[in-house]
Design a protein around this motif. Structure first.
Motif, PDB file in Angstrom:
ATOM      1  N   ALA A 123       0.849  -1.193   0.000  1.00  0.00           N
ATOM      2  CA  ALA A 123       0.000   0.000   0.000  1.00  0.00           C
ATOM      3  C   ALA A 123       0.887   1.247   0.000  1.00  0.00           C
ATOM      4  O   ALA A 123       2.070   1.197   0.340  1.00  0.00           O
ATOM      5  CB  ALA A 123      -0.915  -0.011   1.218  1.00  0.00           C
ATOM      6  N   LEU A 124       0.295   2.379  -0.362  1.00  0.00           N
ATOM      7  CA  LEU A 124       1.069   3.613  -0.488  1.00  0.00           C
ATOM      8  C   LEU A 124       1.576   4.134   0.857  1.00  0.00           C
ATOM      9  O   LEU A 124       2.715   4.612   0.961  1.00  0.00           O
ATOM     10  CB  LEU A 124       0.220   4.689  -1.174  1.00  0.00           C
ATOM     11  CG  LEU A 124      -0.036   4.478  -2.670  1.00  0.00           C
ATOM     12  CD1 LEU A 124      -1.004   5.528  -3.198  1.00  0.00           C
ATOM     13  CD2 LEU A 124       1.271   4.527  -3.453  1.00  0.00           C
ATOM     14  N   SER A 158      -4.179   5.350 -13.091  1.00  0.00           N
ATOM     15  CA  SER A 158      -5.106   6.477 -13.095  1.00  0.00           C
ATOM     16  C   SER A 158      -4.465   7.656 -13.820  1.00  0.00           C
ATOM     17  O   SER A 158      -3.277   7.920 -13.649  1.00  0.00           O
ATOM     18  CB  SER A 158      -5.450   6.870 -11.661  1.00  0.00           C
ATOM     19  OG  SER A 158      -6.211   8.066 -11.635  1.00  0.00           O
ATOM     20  N   SER A 159      -5.255   8.351 -14.626  1.00  0.00           N
ATOM     21  CA  SER A 159      -4.737   9.548 -15.303  1.00  0.00           C
ATOM     22  C   SER A 159      -5.697  10.713 -15.076  1.00  0.00           C
ATOM     23  O   SER A 159      -6.878  10.626 -15.375  1.00  0.00           O
ATOM     24  CB  SER A 159      -4.558   9.288 -16.808  1.00  0.00           C
ATOM     25  OG  SER A 159      -5.782   8.906 -17.411  1.00  0.00           O
ATOM     26  N   THR A 239       1.010   6.649 -10.839  1.00  0.00           N
ATOM     27  CA  THR A 239      -0.353   6.418 -10.331  1.00  0.00           C
ATOM     28  C   THR A 239      -0.893   5.046 -10.721  1.00  0.00           C
ATOM     29  O   THR A 239      -2.026   4.943 -11.212  1.00  0.00           O
ATOM     30  CB  THR A 239      -1.304   7.510 -10.852  1.00  0.00           C
ATOM     31  OG1 THR A 239      -1.191   7.581 -12.294  1.00  0.00           O
ATOM     32  CG2 THR A 239      -0.992   8.858 -10.243  1.00  0.00           C
ATOM     33  N   PRO A 240      -0.140   3.959 -10.516  1.00  0.00           N
ATOM     34  CA  PRO A 240      -0.713   2.643 -10.804  1.00  0.00           C
ATOM     35  C   PRO A 240      -1.860   2.343  -9.853  1.00  0.00           C
ATOM     36  O   PRO A 240      -1.883   2.847  -8.718  1.00  0.00           O
ATOM     37  CB  PRO A 240       0.466   1.691 -10.570  1.00  0.00           C
ATOM     38  CG  PRO A 240       1.318   2.395  -9.572  1.00  0.00           C
ATOM     39  CD  PRO A 240       1.210   3.854  -9.923  1.00  0.00           C
ATOM     40  N   VAL A 241      -2.837   1.538 -10.284  1.00  0.00           N
ATOM     41  CA  VAL A 241      -3.954   1.189  -9.406  1.00  0.00           C
ATOM     42  C   VAL A 241      -3.435   0.422  -8.193  1.00  0.00           C
ATOM     43  O   VAL A 241      -2.401  -0.241  -8.253  1.00  0.00           O
ATOM     44  CB  VAL A 241      -5.027   0.380 -10.160  1.00  0.00           C
ATOM     45  CG1 VAL A 241      -5.665   1.215 -11.251  1.00  0.00           C
ATOM     46  CG2 VAL A 241      -4.456  -0.913 -10.721  1.00  0.00           C
ATOM     47  N   LEU A 255      -3.006  12.570  -3.794  1.00  0.00           N
ATOM     48  CA  LEU A 255      -1.825  13.436  -3.913  1.00  0.00           C
ATOM     49  C   LEU A 255      -0.990  13.043  -5.130  1.00  0.00           C
ATOM     50  O   LEU A 255      -0.494  13.917  -5.863  1.00  0.00           O
ATOM     51  CB  LEU A 255      -0.991  13.327  -2.644  1.00  0.00           C
ATOM     52  CG  LEU A 255       0.267  14.204  -2.574  1.00  0.00           C
ATOM     53  CD1 LEU A 255      -0.104  15.682  -2.613  1.00  0.00           C
ATOM     54  CD2 LEU A 255       1.070  13.879  -1.322  1.00  0.00           C
ATOM     55  N   ALA A 256      -0.840  11.736  -5.372  1.00  0.00           N
ATOM     56  CA  ALA A 256      -0.076  11.268  -6.529  1.00  0.00           C
ATOM     57  C   ALA A 256      -0.742  11.694  -7.832  1.00  0.00           C
ATOM     58  O   ALA A 256      -0.067  12.089  -8.792  1.00  0.00           O
ATOM     59  CB  ALA A 256       0.069   9.746  -6.480  1.00  0.00           C
ATOM     60  N   ASN A 257      -2.065  11.629  -7.886  1.00  0.00           N
ATOM     61  CA  ASN A 257      -2.775  12.074  -9.088  1.00  0.00           C
ATOM     62  C   ASN A 257      -2.569  13.566  -9.322  1.00  0.00           C
ATOM     63  O   ASN A 257      -2.370  13.999 -10.456  1.00  0.00           O
ATOM     64  CB  ASN A 257      -4.268  11.747  -8.961  1.00  0.00           C
ATOM     65  CG  ASN A 257      -4.630  10.380  -9.486  1.00  0.00           C
ATOM     66  OD1 ASN A 257      -4.895  10.208 -10.662  1.00  0.00           O
ATOM     67  ND2 ASN A 257      -4.622   9.394  -8.607  1.00  0.00           N
TER      68      ASN A 257
END
Length: 315
Positions: A123-124, A158-159, A239-241, A255-257
């Motif tokens: 997890a992140l 995600s984009s 931003t990988p799922v 935040l990453a997005n």
């Protein structure tokens, strides 16, 4: 009572009977969808077993011969893939046996192997982790032009649209101008509360699930390193799922997005740069698909290494 060998010799084999009125050489003949277990080391030293679908083919260069020996291909696939870990040397040897078993009929052989490989992803922010199943396709061929080995997979990410983000910021600025006078002092606590409210953040950019489909041709002597390739691409995208997600992980993903706004062209160039720096990859082809939330059609981009005579522009 006849032995098995004697009985087999007495059985008719119409595949050996020529049909002069239908003579012609064939590009590929064989079987697809063969069900067989495989063992695959994704680059972490642990061979994982998976259920695979296999295609096995040789060309039929003799126009006067009606067919090939499909059972020989099947038995070779079963013998090699059931017992050995997938690798360049093993696949080269298997294709060599395809040709040896069809001496005088074929001078080119090909195999395709499709399965899923599980990779555990952290997890992140939280201490959790979960599994991601990555599709894997392996294509190998052997002929007069030598041995060729390709690995295919895909990354889901995600984009967030940069244009939508800019338009959202403009609306937030306009709302701020309405809610706070430019003539008087601005209260810090009031602004802080406003920033945390739906009335203040009146617009958010649209994001979509996106897919990068990768096909890489391995350099001579390079071993499979699926995890290394996935890591390079996922780190480049940012931003990988995710798998296991607690609130702190979801916030980190948001935040990453925000820090990785990208059009499909941006994502394609990020992946192109990451794969181009990998000496184990001789060539690559990437197709990116941003499955739009704004409209029903998708945004798509392609990228390749640009090797002369390589993948280039797809058909």
């Amino acid at each position: 009572m006849h032995s098995h060998e004697n009985t087999a010799r007495l059985m008719p084999d119409v595949a050996t009977q020529a049909q002069p009125h239908l003579a012609g050489a064939l590009d590929w003949v064989g079987m697809d969808g063969i069900e067989v277990p495989v063992r695959f080391d994704a680059g972490d030293g642990e061979a994982q077993r998976a259920s695979a679908q296999v295609g096995a083919f040789v060309n039929l260069g003799r126009s006067d011969k009606r067919g090939i020996h499909m059972s020989r291909l099947y038995l070779l696939v079963d013998r090699y893939l059931s017992a050995q870990t997938l690798g360049a040397d093993m696949l080269r040897a298997l294709l060599g046996e395809f040709l040896s078993s069809h001496e005088g009929l074929a001078d080119r052989a090909r195999i395709s192997i499709r399965f899923e490989h599980l990779v555990r992803r952290a997890a992140l922010r939280s201490a959790n982790s979960g599994w991601r199943a990555y599709p894997v396709s392996i294509e190998a061929s052997l002929g007069a032009d030598g041995f060729r080995l390709e690995l295919g997979t895909e990354v889901v990410y995600s984009s967030t649209c940069p244009a939508s983000a800019a338009l959202s910021r403009q609306l937030i600025q306009e709302q701020f101008a309405k809610d706070f006078s430019a003539d008087g002092p601005v209260d810090h606590a009031a602004v802080l509360a406003w920033l945390g409210s739906e009335q203040g953040i009146v617009a958010t950019p649209h994001a979509q699930r996106s897919v990068a489909r990768l096909l890489v041709r391995l350099a001579d002597g390079a071993a499979f390193d699926l995890i290394g390739t996935l890591d390079r691409v996922e780190q480049a995208l940012g931003t990988p799922v995710q798998t296991a997600v607690k609130r702190e992980d979801e916030q980190a993903f948001a935040l990453a997005n925000g820090g990785n706004l990208m059009f499909c062209e941006d994502a394609a160039r990020r992946i192109q740069k990451a794969l181009d720096a990998d000496p184990r990859i001789a060539d690559f082809h990437v197709r990116l698909e941003h499955q739009e939330s704004l409209h029903p059609h998708d945004a798509v981009a392609y990228a390749s290494k640009g090797v002369p005579g390589g993948y280039g522009v797809p058909v």
